[in-house]
Design a protein around this motif. Structure first.
Motif, short mmCIF file in Angstrom:
data_model
loop_
_atom_site.label_atom_id
_atom_site.label_comp_id
_atom_site.label_asym_id
_atom_site.label_seq_id
_atom_site.Cartn_x
_atom_site.Cartn_y
_atom_site.Cartn_z
N CYS A 144 -4.45 6.04 7.53
CA CYS A 144 -4.64 4.21 6.36
C CYS A 144 -2.72 4.12 7.43
N LYS A 145 -2.30 4.53 7.81
CA LYS A 145 -1.33 4.39 8.34
C LYS A 145 -0.78 2.77 8.84
N ALA A 146 -1.92 3.68 10.65
CA ALA A 146 -2.48 3.07 11.55
C ALA A 146 -3.74 2.14 10.87
N CYS A 147 -3.47 1.57 10.14
CA CYS A 147 -5.56 1.20 9.21
C CYS A 147 -4.54 -0.24 9.77
N ASP A 148 -5.92 -1.80 10.49
CA ASP A 148 -5.96 -2.85 10.83
C ASP A 148 -7.02 -3.23 10.34
N LYS A 149 -7.75 -2.94 8.92
CA LYS A 149 -9.20 -3.11 8.65
C LYS A 149 -8.91 -4.78 8.10
N CYS A 150 -7.57 -5.10 7.29
CA CYS A 150 -7.47 -6.27 6.90
C CYS A 150 -6.12 -6.65 8.04
N GLN A 151 -6.28 -7.95 6.63
CA GLN A 151 -4.42 -8.53 7.38
C GLN A 151 -3.35 -8.02 7.09
N LEU A 152 -3.22 -7.35 5.87
CA LEU A 152 -2.07 -6.26 5.11
C LEU A 152 -1.20 -5.39 5.41
N GLY A 153 -2.16 -4.95 6.72
CA GLY A 153 -1.83 -4.29 7.82
C GLY A 153 -0.65 -4.35 7.78
N ALA A 154 -0.46 -5.82 8.70
CA ALA A 154 0.72 -6.68 9.71
C ALA A 154 1.42 -6.85 8.71
N THR A 155 1.77 -7.46 7.55
CA THR A 155 2.92 -7.60 7.15
C THR A 155 3.63 -6.33 6.21
N LYS A 156 3.00 -5.93 6.19
CA LYS A 156 3.64 -4.43 4.83
C LYS A 156 4.78 -3.98 5.63
N THR A 157 5.81 -2.92 5.08
CA THR A 157 6.54 -2.22 5.18
C THR A 157 6.05 -1.04 5.31
N ASN A 158 5.49 -0.17 4.04
CA ASN A 158 5.06 1.14 4.43
C ASN A 158 3.50 0.52 3.95
N CYS A 159 2.62 1.82 4.45
CA CYS A 159 1.43 2.21 3.27
C CYS A 159 1.84 2.93 2.29
N VAL A 160 1.14 2.47 0.90
CA VAL A 160 2.00 3.24 -0.27
C VAL A 160 0.37 3.98 -0.60
N PHE A 161 0.89 5.38 0.14
CA PHE A 161 -0.52 5.73 -0.08
C PHE A 161 -1.51 6.67 -0.76
N GLY A 162 -0.35 7.28 -1.57
CA GLY A 162 -0.79 8.04 -3.51
C GLY A 162 0.30 8.92 -3.20
N VAL A 163 0.15 8.94 -4.84
CA VAL A 163 1.44 10.07 -4.43
C VAL A 163 1.05 11.08 -5.76
N GLY A 164 1.37 12.41 -5.76
CA GLY A 164 1.33 13.85 -6.58
C GLY A 164 0.40 14.76 -6.08
N ASN A 165 -0.06 15.25 -7.02
CA ASN A 165 -0.64 16.74 -6.73
C ASN A 165 -1.63 16.93 -6.04
N PRO A 166 -1.85 16.72 -4.73
CA PRO A 166 -3.21 17.08 -4.45
C PRO A 166 -4.45 18.40 -4.75
N ASN A 167 -4.14 18.78 -5.87
CA ASN A 167 -5.41 19.60 -6.55
C ASN A 167 -5.92 18.68 -7.89
N ALA A 168 -5.04 17.33 -8.27
CA ALA A 168 -4.69 16.95 -9.48
C ALA A 168 -6.19 16.41 -10.24
N ASP A 169 -6.24 17.42 -11.28
CA ASP A 169 -7.35 17.26 -12.32
C ASP A 169 -7.16 15.61 -12.97
#
Ligand code: URA
Length: 189
Positions: free
Chosen positions: A14-39
């Motif tokens: 996701c960090k390396a993604c260039d599938k749309c124009q926003l990849g070039a203007t972002k500062t950081n990829c905002v992937f997601g946060v929290g519990n990887p086993n969340a219900d």
């Protein structure tokens, strides 16, 4: 998109993604946060300025308001997972373009496949229209559950909307309380 792998591997792609124009203007990829086993998973629309700068979803003013609702109903932010439809910030916080959502949605699908939440709550109209139904009307349909097979979905008002329309906060609290009740039921199953 590859059908196996971990959240870490997905994040790297996701960090390396260039599938749309926003990849070039972002500062950081905002992937997601929290519990990887969340219900319980919350899905917003797209990162704003603070999220773009920090790389973490819902940390700006809207995020702080959202945190207050989580606290008010007794949900610990660290036990849930929080993501957005778009992982990169649209310039000047404009609405995501349909082609940007199309390009990014596979990352969210993969996150759901890996995390396997039982409940997915859309934060706001844009997320609900994309993930629940194009006919979704947030004022009419917020707080209602939709069975999607492996998980159930509902939507609540977007915290940014609540900053502009504080009179809707009471309805948000009612929705968040019933989400917490359903979440407790699922945890005890
Ligand atoms: N609004 C969103 O939809 N997501 C964020 O991460 C921040 C604000």
């Amino acid at each position: 998109m590859e059908q196996n792998g971990t959240l870490e591997e997905l994040y790297a792609r996701c960090k390396a993604c260039d599938k749309c124009q926003l990849g070039a203007t972002k500062t950081n990829c905002v992937f997601g946060v929290g519990n990887p086993n969340a219900d319980l998973m919350f899905v917003g629309e797209a990162p704003g300025e603070q999220e773009d700068l920090s790389g973490t979803p819902f940390v700006g003013r809207a995020g702080q308001l959202f945190d207050r609702f989580l606290y008010a109903v007794g949900i610990d932010r660290s036990e849930v997972y929080i993501a957005n439809i778009l992982k990169c910030r649209p310039p000047k916080n404009r609405d995501p373009l349909p082609e940007e959502e199309d390009a990014c949605l596979d990352y969210l699908r993969e996150q759901v496949r890996i995390i396997k939440p039982k409940l997915i709550v859309c934060l706001g109209r844009i997320s609900a229209m994309r993930l629940i139904s194009p006919d979704f009307r947030i004022t009419r349909d917020h707080g209602k559950w939709f069975d999607k097979g492996a998980f159930s979905m509902c939507a609540v008002y977007h915290p940014s909307y609540l900053l502009r329309s504080p009179s809707k906060k009471e309805e948000m609290l009612v929705d968040m309380k019933q989400i917490k009740a359903k979440y407790d039921e699922i945890k005890n199953q």
